[in-house]
Scaffold this active site. Structure first.
Site, PDB file in Angstrom:
ATOM      1  N   HIS A  75       0.817  -1.221   0.000  1.00 47.78           N
ATOM      2  CA  HIS A  75       0.000   0.000   0.000  1.00 47.78           C
ATOM      3  C   HIS A  75       0.845   1.261   0.000  1.00 47.78           C
ATOM      4  CE1 HIS A  75      -3.240  -2.760   0.477  1.00 47.78           C
ATOM      5  NE2 HIS A  75      -3.933  -1.819  -0.123  1.00 47.78           N
ATOM      6  N   GLU A  90     -11.079 -10.966  -6.134  1.00 46.40           N
ATOM      7  CA  GLU A  90      -9.653 -10.903  -5.806  1.00 46.40           C
ATOM      8  C   GLU A  90      -9.175 -12.151  -5.083  1.00 46.40           C
ATOM      9  OE1 GLU A  90      -8.854  -7.451  -3.388  1.00 46.40           O
ATOM     10  OE2 GLU A  90     -10.689  -7.673  -2.252  1.00 46.40           O
ATOM     11  N   ASP A 123      -4.515  -8.592  -5.252  1.00 50.13           N
ATOM     12  CA  ASP A 123      -4.735  -9.764  -4.403  1.00 50.13           C
ATOM     13  C   ASP A 123      -4.972 -11.016  -5.230  1.00 50.13           C
ATOM     14  OD1 ASP A 123      -4.451  -9.029  -1.679  1.00 50.13           O
ATOM     15  OD2 ASP A 123      -6.166  -7.718  -1.939  1.00 50.13           O
TER      16      ASP A 123
HETATM   17  C1  PEP Z   1      -6.565  -5.403  -5.343  1.00 53.05           C
HETATM   18  O1  PEP Z   1      -6.386  -6.313  -4.523  1.00 53.05           O
HETATM   19  O2  PEP Z   1      -6.201  -5.456  -6.539  1.00 53.05           O
HETATM   20  C2  PEP Z   1      -7.223  -4.164  -4.911  1.00 53.05           C
HETATM   21  C3  PEP Z   1      -7.565  -3.235  -5.770  1.00 53.05           C
HETATM   22  O3  PEP Z   1      -7.424  -4.016  -3.593  1.00 53.05           O
HETATM   23  P1  PEP Z   1      -6.268  -3.570  -2.578  1.00 53.05           P
HETATM   24  O4  PEP Z   1      -5.046  -3.259  -3.364  1.00 53.05           O
HETATM   25  O5  PEP Z   1      -6.800  -2.416  -1.835  1.00 53.05           O
HETATM   26  O6  PEP Z   1      -6.120  -4.802  -1.733  1.00 53.05           O
HETATM   27 MG    MG Z   2      -7.390  -6.254  -2.637  1.00 55.60          MG
END
Ligand code: PEP
Ligand code: MG
Length: 588
Positions: free
Chosen positions: A199, A441, A465
């Site tokens: 993140h 995901e 994910d």
């Molecule tokens: C993902 O998993 O691609 C997604 C968009 O969610 P995050 O990155 O917030 O887990």
């Molecule tokens: Mg995700």
């Protein structure tokens, strides 16, 4: 960018996490004890700085001895002996000599030299396998922090420290550090830890801050204030760049700026392929501060609002009233476009919603996403009510993260129904037709997409994910970063399967994972039949231009071939070839 002494150029290679080029001195922050202000000194000031260091050590020693005797009175000799060890630490001749030498060699202020020496020492300690010795780092940090504080009595007003523009080098940065970073001063950052899909990296891209992660050994070696170039395109941190390197990067930065301004001119133009297939192009957003960036980007809505970022700074989830304010602001500002609000996706590498009594051995497979919301119905209810209430202000959709099967979807929809009934009884306006979507995901969801599709209004594929769980590759672990393959045959088959199921049931499929922002893969996603791409605001202009340059028929033929291919690299190359053919100038 000036340098005090001619030093040889050193290049560190890492993972390019956010594109862009930054040229500035580095500022280093170690774990545990915070960086002091840093400024260059003249040769004539070496003696003064060395005296300042000796003085800070003396003050610290006095304080520690005083603490020791106070503690002796209170608790006897055992506890007070801790401070005895601390005193010995700061009197260590080797450390003192190194600091004095560093001041003279590097022509930097005393606290900076002390910090750099202690930081090297601490990092070396942290790498010792013996847990007892490793534990001692906390003591050293404590003493080091105390010494640093004792410099401040006579701190020089002339400093040019972290308040100036710099490249931040850190062992690791939490998503909250990244979000709260002063973006006027931090021109880019480099970390030893992290990976493309952490993140922290996602936020760096969202803010358009160049970033390189997974730079092994950088923190231990890099000296504060060293002039540097951060290349977020190829993942390099270059210290003491040679004049020709500097000139090359200056040219590159200018070329990139020219492309940016040409894209500016078509910002907001319709995003459809040359043969007329429309694609929805929206933006991902984490915090409301990104709104101006989103609006400037030309995005036609928000395809993913990551509400777990409301938990920044360890704050609790805001109450229903506050959430209504935030969601309504977003909705009104984005009108007439749609805002897809994803319910809390806490856990994993994200912020926790509450402290857990036991550490989870596998947080990514643990209490995360919809599992948390379903286990905390009161909190979930408040969020759904807030989303519904905001839906009276404009176009809103709700989306649920980490769905792995039908029963979770039913439970989510049941909560939506219950909240709708409550609001109706209360006479509070909301959109009865609020679209309900789910993230695809988890491979289980992709495999059962035909069962899930009749229950919802849209799918949004979370490739970050989906790739992690399909390939069993931790998305934030640099040790396995090379195994993280968005074009692995298993991944693209799952995407295709999801899209086919959606088409059969008359709903649309988008992609909101980072794969959507990689313009080398836009031909593949379009060819597979994706109808919406949601990307960080900084990437909207590039992805828009990529869409406008491609032919859907050509992409679909390529995707057919890709689905028959047996290797990730082969599939990647097929997509890249179309990208090069139609918008080579945009590729990094
Ligand atoms: C993902 O998993 O691609 C997604 C968009 O969610 P995050 O990155 O917030 O887990
Ligand atoms: Mg995700």
């Amino acid at each position: 960018m000036a340098t005090t002494r001619a030093e040889p150029e050193v290049i560190y290679e890492g993972i390019p996490a956010s594109p862009g080029i930054a040229m500035a001195p580095v500022h280093v922050t170690a774990r545990g004890f915070s960086a002091p202000e840093v400024y260059a000194i003249d040769e004539s000031e070496i003696g003064r700085e060395q005296d300042r260091f000796q003085q800070a050590i003396e003050i610290t020693k006095r304080q520690l001895i005083e603490l020791q005797s106070r503690l002796e009175d209170l608790s006897g000799a055992t506890a007070s002996s801790i401070f005895e060890t601390h005193v010995m630490m700061i009197e260590d001749r080797a450390v003192v000599q190194r600091v004095l030498g560093t001041i003279a060699d590097r022509l930097q202020n005393a606290e900076c030299a002390f910090y750099a020496v202690m930081q090297n020492f601490l990092e070396a300690m942290r790498r010792i396998p013996d847990p007892y010795l490793r534990e001692r780092t906390a003591d050293i940090e404590d003493v080091a922090q105390r010494v640093l504080r004792n410099f401040s009595a006579d701190s020089d007003a002339r400093h040019t420290g972290p308040d100036d523009q710099h490249i931040l080098v850190a062992y690791d940065l939490a998503p909250s550090d990244t979000a709260l970073m002063n973006r006027r001063h931090v021109l880019g950052f480099a970390t030893e830890q992290g990976s493309l899909n952490s993140h922290t990296a996602i936020l760096a891209r969202a803010f358009g801050v160049p970033a390189v992660v997974g730079l092994e050994g950088a923190v231990i070696d890099v000296m504060a204030l060293a002039p540097a170039i951060l290349d977020g395109y190829t993942g390099k941190l270059i210290l003491h760049p040679a004049p020709d390197t500097l000139a090359r990067y200056q040219q590159l930065a200018e070329a990139k700026a020219r492309i940016r301004s040409s894209l500016e001119a078509v910002r907001g133009a319709a995003t459809e392929t040359v043969d007329g297939r429309p694609l929805m192009l929206s933006a991902n957003i984490e915090i409301i501060d990104e709104l101006p960036l989103v609006k400037r980007s030309g995005a036609k809505g928000i395809g993913l609002y990551r509400t777990e970022f409301l938990l920044l700074n360890g704050e609790e989830m805001p109450d229903e009233k506050r959430q209504v304010e935030i969601y309504s602001k977003l909705t009104c500002e984005m009108a007439p476009h749609t805002v897809i609000i994803r319910t809390l996706d806490a856990g994993g590498d994200k912020l926790p919603v509450e402290p857990l009594t036991d550490i989870e051995p596998n947080p990514f497979l643990g209490w995360r996403g919809i599992r948390v919301s379903l286990a905390r119905p009161a909190m979930f209810r408040e969020q759904i009510r807030a989303i519904l209430r905001a839906s009276s202000a404009g176009q809103v959709a709700v989306m649920f993260p980490m769905i792995s099967g039908l029963s979770e979807v039913w439970r989510c929809k049941e909560m939506v129904r219950r909240c709708m009934d409550e609001l109706e009884k209360e006479g509070v306006p909301f959109d009865r037709d609020l679209p309900v979507g789910i993230m695809i995901e988890v491979p289980a969801a992709a495999l059962c997409a035909d069962l899930l599709a009749p229950e919802v209004d849209f799918f949004s594929i979370g490739t970050n994910d989906l790739i992690q769980y399909t390939l069993a590759v931790d998305r934030v672990n640099p040790y396995v970063a090379d195994l993280y393959r968005p074009t692995h045959p298993s991944v693209i088959r799952l995407i295709k399967r999801t899209i086919d199921a959606a088409i059969d049931h008359g709903i649309w499929t988008g992609v909101c994972g980072e794969m959507a922002a990689d313009i080398r893969l836009t031909p593949l996603l379009i060819g597979l039949g994706v109808e919406e791409l949601s990307v960080g605001p900084q990437k909207v202009p590039d992805v828009g231009q990529a869409i406008r340059s491609l032919s859907y028929a050509e992409c679909a033929a390529m995707a057919d071939e890709a689905l028959r291919h047996n290797r990730s690299q082969g599939i990647f190359d097929l997509s890249l070839a179309l990208a090069r053919k139609h918008y080579g100038e945009l590729l990094d």
